[in-house]
Design a protein around this motif. Structure first.
Motif, mmCIF file in Angstrom:
data_model
loop_
_atom_site.group_PDB
_atom_site.id
_atom_site.type_symbol
_atom_site.label_atom_id
_atom_site.label_comp_id
_atom_site.label_asym_id
_atom_site.label_seq_id
_atom_site.Cartn_x
_atom_site.Cartn_y
_atom_site.Cartn_z
ATOM 1 N N UNK A 134 14.979 50.894 40.513
ATOM 2 C CA UNK A 134 16.131 51.375 39.749
ATOM 3 C C UNK A 134 17.093 50.211 39.525
ATOM 4 N N UNK A 135 17.742 50.235 38.382
ATOM 5 C CA UNK A 135 18.740 49.221 38.061
ATOM 6 C C UNK A 135 20.033 49.920 37.688
ATOM 7 N N UNK A 136 21.124 49.495 38.303
ATOM 8 C CA UNK A 136 22.445 50.047 38.008
ATOM 9 C C UNK A 136 23.411 48.905 37.737
ATOM 10 N N UNK A 137 24.398 49.186 36.894
ATOM 11 C CA UNK A 137 25.425 48.212 36.558
ATOM 12 C C UNK A 137 26.708 48.578 37.312
ATOM 13 N N UNK A 138 27.303 47.588 37.970
ATOM 14 C CA UNK A 138 28.535 47.797 38.728
ATOM 15 C C UNK A 138 29.599 46.820 38.263
ATOM 16 N N UNK A 139 30.833 47.253 38.246
ATOM 17 C CA UNK A 139 31.963 46.359 38.019
ATOM 18 C C UNK A 139 32.330 45.779 39.369
ATOM 19 N N UNK A 140 32.329 44.459 39.461
ATOM 20 C CA UNK A 140 32.593 43.829 40.749
ATOM 21 C C UNK A 140 33.239 42.462 40.527
ATOM 22 N N UNK B 41 41.589 45.759 20.965
ATOM 23 C CA UNK B 41 40.509 45.419 21.904
ATOM 24 C C UNK B 41 40.435 43.900 22.098
ATOM 25 N N UNK B 42 40.517 43.163 20.997
ATOM 26 C CA UNK B 42 40.451 41.693 21.067
ATOM 27 C C UNK B 42 41.652 41.136 21.822
ATOM 28 N N UNK B 43 42.836 41.697 21.562
ATOM 29 C CA UNK B 43 44.038 41.240 22.269
ATOM 30 C C UNK B 43 43.894 41.463 23.773
ATOM 31 N N UNK B 44 43.349 42.616 24.163
ATOM 32 C CA UNK B 44 43.149 42.884 25.595
ATOM 33 C C UNK B 44 42.118 41.932 26.184
ATOM 34 N N UNK B 45 41.027 41.716 25.489
ATOM 35 C CA UNK B 45 40.003 40.782 25.982
ATOM 36 C C UNK B 45 40.600 39.388 26.175
ATOM 37 N N UNK B 46 41.385 38.934 25.210
ATOM 38 C CA UNK B 46 42.034 37.618 25.325
ATOM 39 C C UNK B 46 43.015 37.593 26.497
ATOM 40 N N UNK B 47 43.751 38.668 26.683
ATOM 41 C CA UNK B 47 44.717 38.750 27.784
ATOM 42 C C UNK B 47 44.001 38.691 29.137
ATOM 43 N N UNK B 48 42.918 39.443 29.271
ATOM 44 C CA UNK B 48 42.176 39.444 30.540
ATOM 45 C C UNK B 48 41.637 38.058 30.854
ATOM 46 N N UNK B 49 41.180 37.364 29.827
ATOM 47 C CA UNK B 49 40.691 35.993 30.026
ATOM 48 C C UNK B 49 41.839 35.072 30.438
ATOM 49 N N UNK B 50 42.976 35.212 29.772
ATOM 50 C CA UNK B 50 44.130 34.350 30.043
ATOM 51 C C UNK B 50 44.671 34.523 31.466
ATOM 52 N N UNK B 51 44.640 35.743 31.980
ATOM 53 C CA UNK B 51 45.166 35.978 33.332
ATOM 54 C C UNK B 51 44.117 35.774 34.419
ATOM 55 N N UNK B 52 42.882 35.463 34.011
ATOM 56 C CA UNK B 52 41.823 35.227 34.991
ATOM 57 C C UNK B 52 41.338 36.495 35.670
ATOM 58 N N UNK B 53 41.271 37.576 34.910
ATOM 59 C CA UNK B 53 40.780 38.842 35.482
ATOM 60 C C UNK B 53 39.417 38.611 36.132
ATOM 61 N N UNK B 54 39.253 38.987 37.407
ATOM 62 C CA UNK B 54 38.026 38.658 38.132
ATOM 63 C C UNK B 54 36.862 39.630 37.915
ATOM 64 N N UNK B 55 37.089 40.763 37.265
ATOM 65 C CA UNK B 55 36.047 41.788 37.151
ATOM 66 C C UNK B 55 34.972 41.389 36.149
ATOM 67 N N UNK B 56 33.707 41.547 36.569
ATOM 68 C CA UNK B 56 32.549 41.263 35.729
ATOM 69 C C UNK B 56 31.496 42.341 35.972
ATOM 70 N N UNK B 57 30.617 42.570 34.994
ATOM 71 C CA UNK B 57 29.517 43.515 35.229
ATOM 72 C C UNK B 57 28.350 42.814 35.930
ATOM 73 N N UNK B 58 27.801 43.475 36.933
ATOM 74 C CA UNK B 58 26.642 42.968 37.657
ATOM 75 C C UNK B 58 25.551 44.020 37.664
ATOM 76 N N UNK B 59 24.330 43.569 37.508
ATOM 77 C CA UNK B 59 23.164 44.437 37.549
ATOM 78 C C UNK B 59 22.553 44.336 38.942
ATOM 79 N N UNK B 60 22.361 45.488 39.579
ATOM 80 C CA UNK B 60 21.730 45.508 40.903
ATOM 81 C C UNK B 60 20.427 46.292 40.776
ATOM 82 N N UNK B 61 19.319 45.628 41.148
ATOM 83 C CA UNK B 61 18.004 46.258 41.077
ATOM 84 C C UNK B 61 17.497 46.499 42.492
ATOM 85 N N UNK B 62 17.085 47.734 42.729
ATOM 86 C CA UNK B 62 16.533 48.096 44.039
ATOM 87 C C UNK B 62 15.713 49.367 43.895
ATOM 88 N N UNK B 63 14.588 49.417 44.560
ATOM 89 C CA UNK B 63 13.770 50.634 44.636
ATOM 90 C C UNK B 63 13.409 51.139 43.233
#
Length: 142
Positions: free
Chosen positions: A99-105, A75-97
């Motif tokens: 309700x709050x949902x988490x999206x990978x974006x 898991x740590x090796x993958x996390x380090x690899x994603x950081x090294x390659x500049x993986x753009x995916x992050x979790x975002x919280x969207x609140x509306x009506x």
């Protein structure tokens, strides 16, 4: 939605891609994932590679299949690899009506677009303009 959503990605480094696949391609490999295993032919090259790596633990064999789980080191090796390659995916919280949902974006705008797409499936009269004014987005863990 989970607090560690999945993403649709392919990693050029095959060893890291196998770990990512085994974990279900989460935004955060160190977070809770809905799976952590990989099944392969016990006499194949993947089994030989996994057996020689600190990133995998052999859980057992059944017939011709070998079952491996990802270790904390994997898991740590993958996390380090994603950081090294500049993986753009992050979790975002969207609140509306209320309700709050988490999206990978890849951005707040992308997260809001995904949230609108989900909401408009339920609220058919909802316009993006109305949703855009009422929804709030924040990066999770930022």
């Amino acid at each position: 939605m989970t607090s560690n959503p999945r993403v649709n990605r392919y990693l050029k480094d095959k060893a890291m891609d196998h770990i990512d696949h085994a974990l279900g391609r989460p935004v955060d490999p160190m977070g809770e994932t809905y799976r952590d295993h990989f099944a392969t032919d016990k006499d194949g090259k993947d089994a030989a590679s996994f057996g020689a790596s600190p990133h995998w633990h052999l859980d057992g064999c059944t017939g011709r299949m070998a079952f491996y789980s990802v270790t904390d080191a994997g898991r740590k090796a993958l996390a380090d690899h994603l950081k090294a390659i500049g993986d753009p995916w992050r979790p975002y919280s969207v609140e509306w009506n209320d309700a709050t949902c988490i999206y990978a974006a890849t951005s707040e705008a992308d997260a809001k677009k995904q949230a609108y797409s989900s909401a408009s499936d339920v609220f058919s009269d909802l316009t993006f303009r109305k949703f855009d004014r009422e929804a709030s987005v924040a990066r999770v863990g930022a």
